[in-house]
Enzyme design. Structure first.
Site, short mmCIF file in Angstrom:
data_model
loop_
_atom_site.label_atom_id
_atom_site.label_comp_id
_atom_site.label_asym_id
_atom_site.label_seq_id
_atom_site.Cartn_x
_atom_site.Cartn_y
_atom_site.Cartn_z
N GLU A 22 0.81 -1.21 0.00
CA GLU A 22 0.00 0.00 0.00
C GLU A 22 0.85 1.27 0.00
O GLU A 22 0.40 2.33 0.40
CB GLU A 22 -0.94 -0.01 1.21
CG GLU A 22 -1.90 -1.18 1.22
CD GLU A 22 -2.77 -1.22 2.45
OE1 GLU A 22 -3.58 -0.28 2.63
OE2 GLU A 22 -2.64 -2.16 3.25
N SER A 150 -6.72 -2.25 1.70
CA SER A 150 -6.96 -1.52 0.46
C SER A 150 -7.40 -2.42 -0.69
O SER A 150 -7.09 -2.17 -1.85
CB SER A 150 -5.70 -0.75 0.03
OG SER A 150 -5.45 0.31 0.93
N TYR A 216 -9.62 4.19 -5.26
CA TYR A 216 -8.56 5.17 -5.40
C TYR A 216 -8.46 5.84 -6.76
O TYR A 216 -7.73 6.83 -6.91
CB TYR A 216 -7.21 4.52 -5.06
CG TYR A 216 -7.16 3.97 -3.67
CD1 TYR A 216 -7.22 4.83 -2.57
CD2 TYR A 216 -7.09 2.60 -3.43
CE1 TYR A 216 -7.19 4.33 -1.27
CE2 TYR A 216 -7.05 2.10 -2.14
CZ TYR A 216 -7.11 2.97 -1.07
OH TYR A 216 -7.09 2.47 0.21
N ARG A 254 -11.46 2.86 11.26
CA ARG A 254 -12.65 2.69 10.43
C ARG A 254 -13.07 1.23 10.47
O ARG A 254 -12.23 0.33 10.38
CB ARG A 254 -12.32 3.08 8.98
CG ARG A 254 -13.48 3.60 8.17
CD ARG A 254 -13.09 3.80 6.73
NE ARG A 254 -12.92 2.53 6.06
CZ ARG A 254 -11.91 2.25 5.22
NH1 ARG A 254 -10.98 3.15 4.97
NH2 ARG A 254 -11.84 1.08 4.65
N GLU A 269 -14.14 -5.89 8.55
CA GLU A 269 -12.77 -5.69 9.04
C GLU A 269 -12.62 -4.31 9.68
O GLU A 269 -13.51 -3.46 9.57
CB GLU A 269 -11.76 -5.84 7.92
CG GLU A 269 -11.88 -4.81 6.81
CD GLU A 269 -10.84 -5.03 5.71
OE1 GLU A 269 -9.78 -4.40 5.80
OE2 GLU A 269 -11.10 -5.82 4.79
N ASN A 271 -9.85 -1.03 10.04
CA ASN A 271 -8.65 -0.36 9.56
C ASN A 271 -8.18 0.61 10.64
O ASN A 271 -8.92 1.51 11.02
CB ASN A 271 -8.95 0.43 8.28
CG ASN A 271 -9.38 -0.46 7.14
OD1 ASN A 271 -8.55 -0.98 6.41
ND2 ASN A 271 -10.69 -0.67 6.99
N GLY A 275 -7.02 5.37 4.95
CA GLY A 275 -6.51 6.30 3.96
C GLY A 275 -6.95 7.73 4.23
O GLY A 275 -8.01 7.98 4.80
#
Length: 310
Positions: A22, A150, A216, A254, A269, A271, A275
């Site tokens: 990432e 990601s 993205y 998150r 999941e 995070n 990002g």
């Protein structure tokens, strides 16, 4: 802890880049964070990767770290352990929360033990009887590396013909894979900032799935915030916060969820270093409650003012 004087942060290292899968996302996030903090008078400086960061910290160049290293090394407890050993404050979760949430299998095992809803899954390693796994879970399934983020290495699989390629792709990134029941419904995410939830976001990609391109690159993905209303919104946000705490996460992060056609919420999941790019979700949720990007970065940096050993 809330502060108003940027000098109280001291000299801040914005850890970005690194060498994980990432890296490019981390560089984009880091540039945004750096610009935002500097616009508010914070003495912030970019540092690319963990070796350079640790050298600078041992030399006494920085007072704290804004960690925006995504993926392995920066998000899995490795960096957090080094920073705690050096006594350097940093943003985000500590060793336990970072290591656990980077491991999708162990995170889901914790949720199951806590009675929290998550799709059925199997932790798969090469050589196992894949036919037996599929017979248990049944198509459609999602195949993904257990220790990546990601949407790296993820494939939605609907029949036997697509399974070998999905396993091969995920195996490029990890020796342990997670094969998970695919929940048919809508994709949501809930951001957590200093112990409180932000409004949910309903993610509506132009294509069938919210993959790396939709996250993205694409400009046509829709983000509905808040994603729900009334009791449904409160229920999803409460579940996300329970899942976040159950996994040992702290500071900010998150939680990703699916909502099935019957209105059931399913945890996917966590995070712990989300990002912060132009397409990212935490800034969108913060903006919905009047927190613009520079103030969001400031609020995240404030979470480093707690106990270093947290």
């Amino acid at each position: 802890m809330r502060i108003t004087d940027p000098q109280l942060f001291g000299r801040v290292a914005v850890a970005l880049g690194g060498n994980s899968a990432e890296r490019e996302v981390s560089l984009a996030s880091g540039r945004n964070v750096l610009e935002a903090l500097r616009s508010l008078g914070v003495d912030a400086h970019p540092v690319d990767g963990i070796p350079a960061l640790l050298d600078a910290l041992r030399a006494g160049h920085f007072a704290r770290v804004f960690n925006i290293l995504h993926g392995r090394g920066g998000e899995d407890g490795m960096l957090q352990g080094a920073l705690q050993a050096l006594g350097v404050p940093f943003t985000g979760s500590g060793v336990l929360g970072s290591a656990l949430t980077m491991d999708k299998v162990r995170t889901k095992e914790i949720w199951v033990a806590k009675g929290l809803p998550t799709p059925r899954f199997h932790a798969y390693r090469k050589g196992e009887d894949i036919a037996a796994v599929i017979a248990e879970l049944r198509y459609p399934v999602i195949v993904k590396p257990s220790h990546e983020g990601s949407s790296v290495g993820i494939t939605h699989v609907f029949d036997d013909a697509d399974l070998p390629a999905a396993l091969e792709l995920a195996s490029r990134y990890d020796g342990e894979l997670i094969i998970e029941e695919l929940i048919v419904g809508d994709e949501f995410t809930v951001a957590i900032l200093d112990g409180e939830t932000l409004p949910s976001i309903n993610i509506v990609p132009k294509g069938e799935f919210y993959d790396y391109h939709a996250k993205y690159v694409a400009e046509d993905t829709q983000y509905l915030c808040p994603g729900l209303q009334g009791a449904a919104e409160e229920e999803m946000r409460a579940l996300a916060l329970r899942a976040f705490h159950a996994s040992g996460a702290s500071g900010w992060g998150r939680v990703d969820l699916m909502r099935d056609r019957s209105g059931g919420n399913w945890l996917i999941e966590v995070n712990t270093t989300p990002g912060m790019t132009s397409h990212s979700l935490v800034p969108k949720a913060a903006r919905a409650v009047g927190i613009e990007f520079p103030q969001l970065c400031w609020r995240i940096l404030e979470t480093s003012l707690g106990d270093v050993a947290a």
